[in-house]
Scaffold this motif. Structure first.
Motif, PDB file in Angstrom:
ATOM      1  N   THR A 137       0.840  -1.201   0.000  1.00 44.12           N
ATOM      2  CA  THR A 137       0.000   0.000   0.000  1.00 44.12           C
ATOM      3  C   THR A 137       0.871   1.245   0.000  1.00 44.12           C
ATOM      4  OG1 THR A 137      -0.115  -0.046   2.422  1.00 44.12           O
ATOM      5  CG2 THR A 137      -1.881  -1.157   1.216  1.00 44.12           C
ATOM      6  N   THR A 138       0.417   2.242  -0.718  1.00 43.81           N
ATOM      7  CA  THR A 138       1.061   3.558  -0.761  1.00 43.81           C
ATOM      8  C   THR A 138       0.161   4.467  -1.591  1.00 43.81           C
ATOM      9  OG1 THR A 138       3.125   4.735  -1.194  1.00 43.81           O
ATOM     10  CG2 THR A 138       2.404   3.190  -2.881  1.00 43.81           C
ATOM     11  N   LEU A 139       0.436   5.740  -1.587  1.00 44.81           N
ATOM     12  CA  LEU A 139      -0.334   6.677  -2.411  1.00 44.81           C
ATOM     13  C   LEU A 139       0.222   6.667  -3.825  1.00 44.81           C
ATOM     14  CD1 LEU A 139      -2.414   8.928  -2.826  1.00 44.81           C
ATOM     15  CD2 LEU A 139      -0.710  10.563  -1.984  1.00 44.81           C
ATOM     16  N   LEU A 140      -0.615   6.313  -4.791  1.00 45.48           N
ATOM     17  CA  LEU A 140      -0.236   6.297  -6.202  1.00 45.48           C
ATOM     18  C   LEU A 140      -1.073   7.332  -6.945  1.00 45.48           C
ATOM     19  CD1 LEU A 140      -0.132   2.437  -6.867  1.00 45.48           C
ATOM     20  CD2 LEU A 140       1.802   3.939  -6.417  1.00 45.48           C
ATOM     21  N   TRP A 141      -0.412   8.254  -7.633  1.00 47.09           N
ATOM     22  CA  TRP A 141      -1.139   9.269  -8.390  1.00 47.09           C
ATOM     23  C   TRP A 141      -1.558   8.747  -9.762  1.00 47.09           C
ATOM     24  CZ3 TRP A 141      -2.969  13.089  -5.731  1.00 47.09           C
ATOM     25  CH2 TRP A 141      -2.295  13.546  -4.596  1.00 47.09           C
ATOM     26  N   GLN A 142      -0.761   7.841 -10.336  1.00 43.39           N
ATOM     27  CA  GLN A 142      -1.066   7.294 -11.664  1.00 43.39           C
ATOM     28  C   GLN A 142      -0.999   5.767 -11.590  1.00 43.39           C
ATOM     29  OE1 GLN A 142       1.993   9.843 -13.708  1.00 43.39           O
ATOM     30  NE2 GLN A 142       0.275  10.370 -15.017  1.00 43.39           N
ATOM     31  N   HIS A 196      -5.414   4.088  -6.252  1.00 44.51           N
ATOM     32  CA  HIS A 196      -4.657   5.195  -5.669  1.00 44.51           C
ATOM     33  C   HIS A 196      -4.074   4.875  -4.291  1.00 44.51           C
ATOM     34  CE1 HIS A 196      -5.421   8.139  -8.789  1.00 44.51           C
ATOM     35  NE2 HIS A 196      -6.686   7.781  -8.812  1.00 44.51           N
ATOM     36  N   GLY A 197      -4.354   3.675  -3.763  1.00 46.68           N
ATOM     37  CA  GLY A 197      -3.836   3.337  -2.450  1.00 46.68           C
ATOM     38  C   GLY A 197      -3.105   2.015  -2.363  1.00 46.68           C
ATOM     39  N   SER A 198      -3.101   1.229  -3.448  1.00 47.22           N
ATOM     40  CA  SER A 198      -2.469  -0.089  -3.376  1.00 47.22           C
ATOM     41  C   SER A 198      -2.042  -0.567  -4.752  1.00 47.22           C
ATOM     42  CB  SER A 198      -3.444  -1.113  -2.771  1.00 47.22           C
ATOM     43  OG  SER A 198      -4.546  -1.340  -3.645  1.00 47.22           O
ATOM     44  N   VAL A 199      -1.076  -1.483  -4.753  1.00 45.73           N
ATOM     45  CA  VAL A 199      -0.652  -2.143  -5.987  1.00 45.73           C
ATOM     46  C   VAL A 199      -0.231  -3.557  -5.615  1.00 45.73           C
ATOM     47  CG1 VAL A 199       1.689  -1.174  -5.773  1.00 45.73           C
ATOM     48  CG2 VAL A 199       0.892  -2.078  -7.968  1.00 45.73           C
TER      49      VAL A 199
END
Length: 227
Positions: A137-142, A196-199
């Motif tokens: 998890t992290t903040l992802l803008w794209q 926008h919050g996980s990958v």
């Protein structure tokens, strides 16, 4: 030409006098009626232009607002690793944990995550169809761009992911994609999701892309949550 001074010239008594009226003297050849007709037309054009500009501004603000709402909704994602997910059982053996940790650490080295994880889920019907899931998890803008980059980095661990295509992401939104790569046991499916919050990415030995996409979508619904 006469040498007489102009004031000495006789005045012609038969010439009609000049009529000076109260009407203004026009200094232009334009038709006054035409000018009156053109002013409302220009005024209408200005109103249309202002309305179009306002509409563009409203649409733009709506787009920015929708994007901001989506980021706010998805940015605080949490990922759990339940004992069971989509009919699969978490494998807590030393071998599985070692494999999962290897994938997790490699993944975390490629993207700056707030929290990362790696888990192996065993298929009770066939151990050769175990699913390896890793991400964080992290903040992802794209999200889509970052997910595509991670599929490219997969080539360092397995092989180039081919036939990559988007599949339905489900109710949690974001983007989900699947493709095929090669390993010691032959070709297998690789899928991943990002918002926008996980990958998260997963490997599916012994499964087709369609089966893997549906399975990951179900697993995601049972693993991911938002406040």
């Amino acid at each position: 030409m006469s040498d007489a001074h102009l004031t000495e010239r006789p005045v012609d008594d038969d010439q009609d006098p000049i009529d000076l009226t109260d009407e203004p003297i026009r200094l232009s050849n334009r038709n006054p009626g035409a000018a009156e007709d053109e002013r409302p037309s220009r005024s209408r054009r200005r109103r249309v232009a202002w309305a179009a500009a306002a509409l563009v501004g409203i649409v733009g603000a709506g787009t920015i607002g929708a994007a901001g709402w989506r980021v706010a909704q998805q940015k605080d994602a949490e990922i759990a690793q339940p004992e069971r997910a989509a009919g699969l059982t978490r494998d807590d053996s030393d071998r599985a944990r070692s494999t999962a940790d290897y994938l997790r650490s490699g993944f975390a080295a490629d993207i700056d995550l707030d929290r990362s994880f790696g888990t192996v889920y065993r298929d009770p019907a066939d151990a050769r169809r175990s699913v390896l899931v890793f991400g964080g998890t992290t903040l992802l803008w794209q999200p889509e761009r970052d997910l595509d980059s991670l599929f490219g980095l997969m080539a360092d661990e397995t092989g180039r992911v081919t036939a990559l295509r988007e599949v339905p992401a489900g109710e949690l939104g974001g983007v989900m994609k699947c493709g095929t790569t090669s390993g010691e046991g032959g070709d297998f499916a690789v899928c991943g999701w990002a918002d926008h919050g996980s990958v998260v990415m997963a490997m599916f030995p012994g499964r087709s892309v369609d089966e893997a996409g549906g399975l990951l979508r179900t697993m995601r619904e049972q693993m991911q949550s938002r406040p």
